[in-house]
Enzyme design. Structure first.
Site, short mmCIF file in Angstrom:
data_model
loop_
_atom_site.label_atom_id
_atom_site.label_comp_id
_atom_site.label_asym_id
_atom_site.label_seq_id
_atom_site.Cartn_x
_atom_site.Cartn_y
_atom_site.Cartn_z
N GLU A 60 -5.21 1.62 2.16
CA GLU A 60 -5.06 0.52 3.12
C GLU A 60 -5.31 0.99 4.53
OE1 GLU A 60 -3.01 -2.16 6.01
OE2 GLU A 60 -2.65 -0.02 5.61
N GLU A 61 -4.84 2.18 4.84
CA GLU A 61 -4.94 2.69 6.22
C GLU A 61 -6.39 2.95 6.64
OE1 GLU A 61 -2.64 2.58 8.25
OE2 GLU A 61 -0.71 2.82 7.26
N HIS B 260 0.83 -1.21 0.00
CA HIS B 260 0.00 0.00 0.00
C HIS B 260 0.87 1.26 0.00
CE1 HIS B 260 0.21 1.45 4.25
NE2 HIS B 260 0.32 0.18 4.58
N ASP C 80 6.10 2.99 7.05
CA ASP C 80 4.87 2.23 6.82
C ASP C 80 4.07 2.97 5.75
OD1 ASP C 80 2.43 0.92 6.89
OD2 ASP C 80 1.92 1.53 8.93
N HIS D 177 3.49 4.36 12.96
CA HIS D 177 2.52 5.46 12.87
C HIS D 177 2.98 6.70 13.65
CE1 HIS D 177 -1.23 3.01 11.44
NE2 HIS D 177 -0.16 2.81 10.70
N ASP E 124 3.93 -5.64 3.90
CA ASP E 124 3.62 -4.57 4.83
C ASP E 124 4.70 -4.54 5.90
OD1 ASP E 124 2.20 -2.50 6.22
OD2 ASP E 124 0.31 -3.37 5.53
#
Length: 343
Positions: free
Chosen positions: A200-201, A62, A168, A307, A223
């Site tokens: 994706e998130e 992603h 990420d 994140h 991922d």
């Protein structure tokens, strides 16, 4: 390492969920020698490397990153915001970019409540963004719903580690680049699709769309996963520098997973394993149940501080992820597929 500048550029660039296209020109320029590029109506991109047969293998990473959005411009010219996927505590004193009619730099400030007995309490409600503009000036550039992303340059740490925002999942895009580079002069049996998926998130939406578009025989989701070292997730055993993490669980096709492990052992590529008895929380969850069922595996790259604006990854883990997938694809023959798919 070849391509490291590409990794730095895509990490420092901005592509929140729904605006993955902001990154696609950079990816296309770097992948153009590996195959033909297609961008779909809803913002998935894939690079197709033609194989000898018509069977298809899809590798998906992603593109989108966690983000904030403008909720309000106060009378004093401060921006209030909503966040998605970001812990409020990690935002204090961070630099951000507000993507309005033009990009504006800002800082996230904490409105400190001296009467609050719990001094450690931080929430989106007492955070705001300072740009230096008054409301009149700011309102001419920024509107409600504009995206806000973290702003951070890549930092090179010891032991081949780097830190930046958006590792990420830009680490996985770089792993796909390494894989494509390794396969540059290889005529694989299978058609290969390197996929950059959208959103994706916010629910793995791109994974569903592109799986129906390509209809692959095998789907590989790439991922990141949580490191378990100091300050990491104590319930896991993933370590930076120990190689890619191969997932085990019902979301994962057991025979193809075993074939990947055999490949790692054959080529002495380090790897780790991670058990996930339920939802992997990745694109693999949606690939598996698309188009009547796709044989799916998940390969993850361990990172620290997920994140946040200071995610940390080991470059060799990315490189070994790309190498492992390239060796799997190089060795995989069409004649093996029927046996692999049978339970």
């Amino acid at each position: 390492m070849k391509g490291l500048d590409f990794f730095r550029i895509i990490c420092e660039a901005h592509a929140p969920s729904g605006r993955e296209d902001w990154l696609y020109s950079i990816i296309k320029d770097n992948f153009k020698e590996f195959g033909d590029t297609t961008i779909t109506k809803l913002n998935n991109m894939y690079i197709h490397k033609k194989g000898i047969t018509s069977n298809k293998l899809m590798i998906m990473s992603h593109v989108d990153e966690v983000f904030l959005m403008v909720k309000e411009i106060s009378e004093d010219g401060f921006i209030k915001f909503e966040g998605f996927g970001v812990d409020a505590k990690s935002l204090v004193s961070q630099e951000v970019i507000i993507h309005g009619k033009e990009d504006i730099s800002g800082i996230v400030a904490l409105k400190y409540n001296y009467n609050d007995k719990d001094k450690s309490k931080v929430s989106m409600k007492n955070l705001y963004i300072e740009t230096g503009f008054n409301k009149e000036k700011l309102s001419g550039i920024v509107k409600l719903g504009d995206y806000i992303t973290l702003d951070r340059k890549m930092i090179y740490l010891l032991n081949n580690n780097v830190s930046c925002k958006s590792i990420d999942n830009r680490a996985s895009i770089f792993a796909m680049y390494v894989c494509a580079e390794e396969l540059k002069n290889v005529n694989s049996d299978l058609d290969i699709y390197f996929v950059c998926s959208c959103q994706e998130e916010v629910g793995h939406r791109g994974a569903k769309m592109v799986s129906y578009d390509i209809k692959p025989d095998i789907g590989i989701a790439l991922d990141v996963t949580f490191d378990s070292g100091i300050l990491g997730d104590n319930n896991r055993e993933n370590k930076l520098g120990k190689g890619p993490v191969i997932c085990i669980g019902p979301n994962i096709h057991a025979k193809i997973r075993n074939r990947l492990i055999e490949t790692a052992d054959k080529y002495n590529i380090p790897y780790q394993v991670e058990v996930e008895p339920g939802n992997t929380g990745t694109d693999a969850w949606d690939i598996q149940t698309s188009v009547g069922g796709i044989a799916t595996i998940l390969v993850s790259i361990p990172i620290k501080y997920m994140h946040t604006s200071v995610e940390v990854v080991n470059i060799e883990d990315i490189r070994n992820t790309g190498r492992l997938l390239a060796r799997l694809i190089q060795d995989l023959k069409e004649s093996e597929l029927e046996g692999l798919f049978c339970f």
